[in-house]
Structures are given as structure tokens and as C-alpha cells.
Write an enzyme that holds these catalytic residues in place. Sequence first.
Site, mmCIF file in Angstrom:
data_model
loop_
_atom_site.group_PDB
_atom_site.id
_atom_site.type_symbol
_atom_site.label_atom_id
_atom_site.label_comp_id
_atom_site.label_asym_id
_atom_site.label_seq_id
_atom_site.Cartn_x
_atom_site.Cartn_y
_atom_site.Cartn_z
ATOM 1 N N CYS A 74 -0.638 -8.091 -47.432
ATOM 2 C CA CYS A 74 0.327 -9.180 -47.631
ATOM 3 C C CYS A 74 0.680 -9.759 -46.271
ATOM 4 O O CYS A 74 1.016 -9.031 -45.347
ATOM 5 C CB CYS A 74 1.587 -8.644 -48.320
ATOM 6 N N CYS B 245 3.180 -6.874 -54.550
ATOM 7 C CA CYS B 245 3.699 -6.513 -53.235
ATOM 8 C C CYS B 245 5.170 -6.118 -53.374
ATOM 9 O O CYS B 245 5.989 -6.916 -53.822
ATOM 10 C CB CYS B 245 3.570 -7.669 -52.238
ATOM 11 N N CYS C 147 7.592 -8.324 -51.258
ATOM 12 C CA CYS C 147 7.894 -9.646 -51.843
ATOM 13 C C CYS C 147 8.599 -9.527 -53.180
ATOM 14 O O CYS C 147 9.124 -10.503 -53.686
ATOM 15 C CB CYS C 147 6.618 -10.450 -52.090
ATOM 16 N N HIS D 277 22.115 -9.481 -40.743
ATOM 17 C CA HIS D 277 21.919 -9.867 -39.342
ATOM 18 C C HIS D 277 22.418 -11.293 -39.138
ATOM 19 O O HIS D 277 23.011 -11.898 -40.043
ATOM 20 C CB HIS D 277 20.462 -9.662 -38.913
ATOM 21 N N LYS E 116 10.927 -15.317 -37.110
ATOM 22 C CA LYS E 116 12.041 -15.163 -38.038
ATOM 23 C C LYS E 116 12.686 -13.807 -37.803
ATOM 24 O O LYS E 116 12.003 -12.794 -37.719
ATOM 25 C CB LYS E 116 11.547 -15.237 -39.488
ATOM 26 N N HIS F 126 4.349 -8.960 -45.159
ATOM 27 C CA HIS F 126 4.805 -7.579 -44.960
ATOM 28 C C HIS F 126 3.765 -6.665 -44.327
ATOM 29 O O HIS F 126 4.071 -5.516 -44.021
ATOM 30 C CB HIS F 126 5.291 -7.004 -46.292
ATOM 31 N N LYS G 221 14.332 -7.498 -40.370
ATOM 32 C CA LYS G 221 14.299 -6.076 -40.067
ATOM 33 C C LYS G 221 12.858 -5.601 -39.903
ATOM 34 O O LYS G 221 12.551 -4.811 -39.012
ATOM 35 C CB LYS G 221 14.988 -5.315 -41.203
ATOM 36 N N HIS H 204 21.714 -14.024 -41.769
ATOM 37 C CA HIS H 204 22.601 -13.979 -42.936
ATOM 38 C C HIS H 204 23.988 -14.504 -42.577
ATOM 39 O O HIS H 204 24.598 -15.251 -43.349
ATOM 40 C CB HIS H 204 22.719 -12.554 -43.476
HETATM 41 O O1 ME8 Z 1 16.180 -13.468 -50.177
HETATM 42 N N1 ME8 Z 1 17.611 -16.955 -40.621
HETATM 43 O O2 ME8 Z 1 17.856 -11.916 -49.839
HETATM 44 P P1 ME8 Z 1 17.819 -11.787 -48.237
HETATM 45 C C1 ME8 Z 1 18.297 -17.652 -41.542
HETATM 46 N N2 ME8 Z 1 18.051 -11.413 -52.357
HETATM 47 N N3 ME8 Z 1 18.480 -17.232 -42.801
HETATM 48 C C2 ME8 Z 1 17.942 -16.060 -43.158
HETATM 49 C C3 ME8 Z 1 17.212 -15.264 -42.249
HETATM 50 C C4 ME8 Z 1 17.053 -15.759 -40.920
HETATM 51 N N4 ME8 Z 1 16.407 -15.086 -39.995
HETATM 52 N N5 ME8 Z 1 16.810 -14.154 -42.913
HETATM 53 C C5 ME8 Z 1 17.275 -14.266 -44.182
HETATM 54 C C6 ME8 Z 1 17.022 -12.683 -50.591
HETATM 55 N N6 ME8 Z 1 17.953 -15.417 -44.325
HETATM 56 C C7 ME8 Z 1 17.273 -12.573 -52.079
HETATM 57 C C8 ME8 Z 1 17.938 -13.830 -52.566
HETATM 58 S S1 ME8 Z 1 19.154 -15.314 -54.395
HETATM 59 C C9 ME8 Z 1 19.221 -15.360 -56.077
HETATM 60 C C10 ME8 Z 1 18.252 -13.868 -54.024
HETATM 61 C C11 ME8 Z 1 18.571 -15.953 -45.557
HETATM 62 O O3 ME8 Z 1 18.896 -10.807 -47.925
HETATM 63 C C12 ME8 Z 1 17.538 -16.086 -46.658
HETATM 64 O O4 ME8 Z 1 16.780 -17.251 -46.480
HETATM 65 O O5 ME8 Z 1 16.452 -11.536 -47.758
HETATM 66 C C13 ME8 Z 1 18.416 -16.103 -47.882
HETATM 67 O O6 ME8 Z 1 18.896 -17.415 -48.159
HETATM 68 C C14 ME8 Z 1 19.568 -15.187 -47.503
HETATM 69 O O7 ME8 Z 1 19.525 -15.069 -46.072
HETATM 70 C C15 ME8 Z 1 19.455 -13.818 -48.135
HETATM 71 O O8 ME8 Z 1 18.234 -13.232 -47.749
#
Ligand code: ME8
Length: 522
Positions: free
Chosen positions: A146, A129, A132, A20, A304, A149, A307, A23
Site C-alpha cells: 500500500c 489494507c 486505510c 498532532h 504530511k 502505509h 505518526k 489535528h
Molecule cells: O481520517 N495536517 O481520522 P484522522 C492537517 N477518523 N490535517 C490533518 C493531518 C495533517 N498532517 N493529519 C490528519 C480520520 N489531518 C477519520 C475521519 S470522519 C467521519 C472520519 C486531518 O485522525 C484529517 O485530514 O486520521 C482529518 O480531517 C482529521 O485530521 C482526522 O484525521
Amino acid sequence: MDEKKFYITTAIFYANAQLHLGHAYELILADILARYHRSLGEKTFFLTGSDEHGDKIIRTAQKEGLTPQAFVNLNVSKMKELIATLGISNDSFIRTSDSKVHWPGAQKMWKALEASGDIYKATYKGLYCVGCEAFITEKELVNGLCQHHNTAPEQIEEENYFFRLSKYVPELKRLLESGDFKITPRSKVREMLALLNTDAEAILSDVSLSRPEREIPWGIPVPSDPSQLMYVWCDALSNYISALGYGQEDEKNFNIFWPADVQVIGKDIVRFHALLWPAMLLSAKIPLPRELLVHGFVTSGGKKMSKSVGNVLSADEFIADYGVPALRYYCAREVSPTEDWDLTREKFKEVYNANLANGLGNLVSRTLKMAEQYFGGNIAGDAASVPAVGAHTSAGAGDVTFAGLNIPYIVINDILPRYHKHMLAYEVNKATDVAWELIGYLDQFITDYEPFKLVKTDKEKTEKVLWGLLYGLREVSNMIAPIMPETSVAIDELLKSKNGEHEGEIIFTTKAPEQPLFKRKD
Ligand code: ME8
């Protein structure tokens, strides 16, 4: 002299859902920095990728009637499509399910921790969880659920391998306090130190680093005990070095690029990157990354974007309406990288019209139309001949006034040094502000000299004014090249500049754009 290197990473994205805007933001932020460092001539490696193991993936795949591998393949191909659309210039894309590239690195890391005596087996009993991907404590629950979630954790008792995180706490404190391991913004350092100092039970206790294979074989086997799979975070964090060849026959890129210069992550995963990851590296006797750049969340309706909350805005809809450069512009300038920001369609349109349709787009059209109309697009000159900006022009940065000085002087002595200072400090929004400050000067310069009137009385001076504007636009184009690469290329093509015969001379052979760079939206 050795060429300077620059290694930058994003987090790896969970392959359980579509990317989204949050990301997309992280990718764009990192891409701007990667492109900027490449433009400085640094040997740059920019890594992104996907995080594909864990129970969450197994369960979502099951729901969709797919094997985990088929399920992640599908999501990863969609991820890669968006990454290409956004113009992300990553040099590599690491997938944690890649048993040839990633697994050897993760397994070598494991063996290194083991060799340091930091891995031991014990029984673990606790609440887990799935959301998490972590064990949580009673204290963290709200009404038995949690808090992130809204689901009840599972009670689990099993044999796990543990990592002696506690052993590294004093060294972690020292690294954080001294700034030898840098985290931007500084407030995150304080947060981590507070955790280390107060929440001993939850944070300082050792970390479970593996678990028995539970449902289906989906994860990286522990090298010395294949009945166990590596804990997802241990698996995932290794990506930053496995992608460079760590653990493979050829570790050349690892030797060149590690330690990372900056690792870009969101604020929800600071703990893992600021405590677990450096502790693992310390144990494996691998140098720590130089800096973590922690960005805020893109929120939607104040929450935030995620999904599970159901409030996601996709990048695609903004791209469809406004184009990729506009989305990249917005992420670069309208967002303070370290704070949360709420995105609304209204705000996006307002900013687009003011700064792209009017600001940059209009300046390019006006200037190039005049150049074509008055000089057939052929304008030559040098910095010394450009008249000064008007007496009423004052710089955006406080009281300094540049009255009496000309655009090239201002660019070289004020605009560019500040632009580079901000870019080097990863302050992309401030650097972009500086580019728009220059656009402001150029607009002001048109107001000062009114070339559309001046041309009737003094054609020679009009050429000098227009040359000054074209020079300024060329600089704007250079400055926005990492931010909006497509737009920069388009402007360069319209300006078509080359060096003339005498020192400092630049010759432009411009053409007026057939349509505005950014159409106004109603
Ligand atoms: O955390 N606003 O994956 P992820 C800004 N796989 N950044 C966001 C966001 C938002 N609303 N939502 C997510 C993971 N992010 C793990 C990481 S690293 C070794 C493993 C950012 O797909 C989030 O903070 O949930 C993270 O830096 C990245 O997107 C991936 O999030």
C-alpha cells in the site's frame, strides 16, 4: 423571525494515537468559524469527536495489552485535554463507541439505506489494507505494498453487505457540477468529477458496507444481522447526525441543526465525504450538508505530518513556548486554509516576534502607557472628533488611500466589511490579515501625530488621538475574539470601555498592562 442556525463539524479523530498539530489545526480552524458565527448571534452547534472502531484500533490496543475500550478511553481523555487547552468551544463530543448516543443513529441510517433497497449481500474477494481501513486494488499497489502505509494488504474473501453507490453516481455528478453541493476549494470538485468520470472501476463500483465480525466484537452490529459489523466509514460518517440525536427518541437537535452548514475535513478524506457520505444521505432521503471545507496538510520536512511517517510535531511544544493564543494566531493567519503548509520552529518564532510581540503587543503597551501617563487612563470622546490619518497612509488593499479620513471611518467603511466578507467565506487567514491591517493603521496614526510629543503642546488634541487609538484597539479586540479569545478578553479588560451620555460617546478607563501581552523571544 426564526433565529439563524449554524452547524459546523470537524472530522472525528482516530482514537489510535495522540492528536498532532495537523489535528489541532483542523480544530482551531473550525473553532474560529464556530465562535465567529456565535458572535453574529446565530444558534450555533459545533461538533467534534473520536472515531474508535476498526481493526487498527484492535491491533494497537492488543500491542499495548489493553482491551479496545480501555485503549480508546485513554486516548480520548488525552484528546479532550488538548481540545480544552486549545480553547475549542465544541458543543458536543461524539464517540463512535458510545452505544447510547451514536449507535442508534448509525443503525437508523443503515435501516434507511436498506429501506431504499440499496443494501445487498454478496461475496467479496479482495485486498484489504488495515491502515486505510479499506479494500484496495492491485493497481493502487506499489511493489505489492500500500502506497500510504508501506504494508502488504491482506487477501480476504468473505460475505459482505454492499451499498449501491453506483445508483447515485449521476445525481452526485449533477450535485457537484451545479454547486448545489459545494466543496471549497473548487479544485476538489474537479478532482471528484474526474474520479467519477474516469476511474469507474475503483470508484463507481458498490461499496462494501459491512464485514463479518473477525477478531473480537468491536464495532456496530448490523441491525438485521448481528454477525456482521458495519464498515468503519459507514459507522464514522453517521456521527454527524447521530450526535444531533438522529435515531434517538428525541431528534430535536437533528431537526434544528441538520443539514450541516459546513463540514471541515482534511484533503485525504474528501472522497468519503464528497461521494460516499452524500450518496448515503441521498439513499436515506436526508438533505446533504451545504458545504465541505477541505483544508491542506500541515507538513513537516515536506511530508504530511503523521505518526506512521514519524515526523509529528505536537501542539504542546508550541503552546509551552509561545502560549495558546500564538498557536491559534499562527493557524489562523499564516496558513492558507486550502493549501499545505510546512511548519518550522524558526518561522513560528519570526512570525511571533513580528506580529504578536511587536505588532499587536507593542501597540497595546504603547497606547495604554500613554493613556495612563497623560490622562490617568480616563479618556472620553467620539468618532467625529478623531483627526484624520496622515496623507502618506494608504490602504493595504491596492490603490485606495484613506488620507484625510479618520480611523473610525476607515474601520466602519473598509475594515469591517472586508473582515466579515472573508469570515463568511471561511477565509480565516484573509480576515485575520484585515485585523492586522487595522493594527498597521494604528501604528501609522502614532507616527503621524506623535502623541508623545504632541502632549507637550496640545493636550486636547492628544486626547483625541489617543481616543482614536483606543477605539481602534477595541475593534481589533472584537475582530480577534474568535481567533484569539483569551487575548481579546485581556485587551477588553485593559481598555474597559463604556458608552457615554451623548450619542456615539465612548469612555475608556484604561490601565497599562503589567507585562507585555506577548514577550519577545530571542
Ligand atoms: O481520517 N495536517 O481520522 P484522522 C492537517 N477518523 N490535517 C490533518 C493531518 C495533517 N498532517 N493529519 C490528519 C480520520 N489531518 C477519520 C475521519 S470522519 C467521519 C472520519 C486531518 O485522525 C484529517 O485530514 O486520521 C482529518 O480531517 C482529521 O485530521 C482526522 O484525521
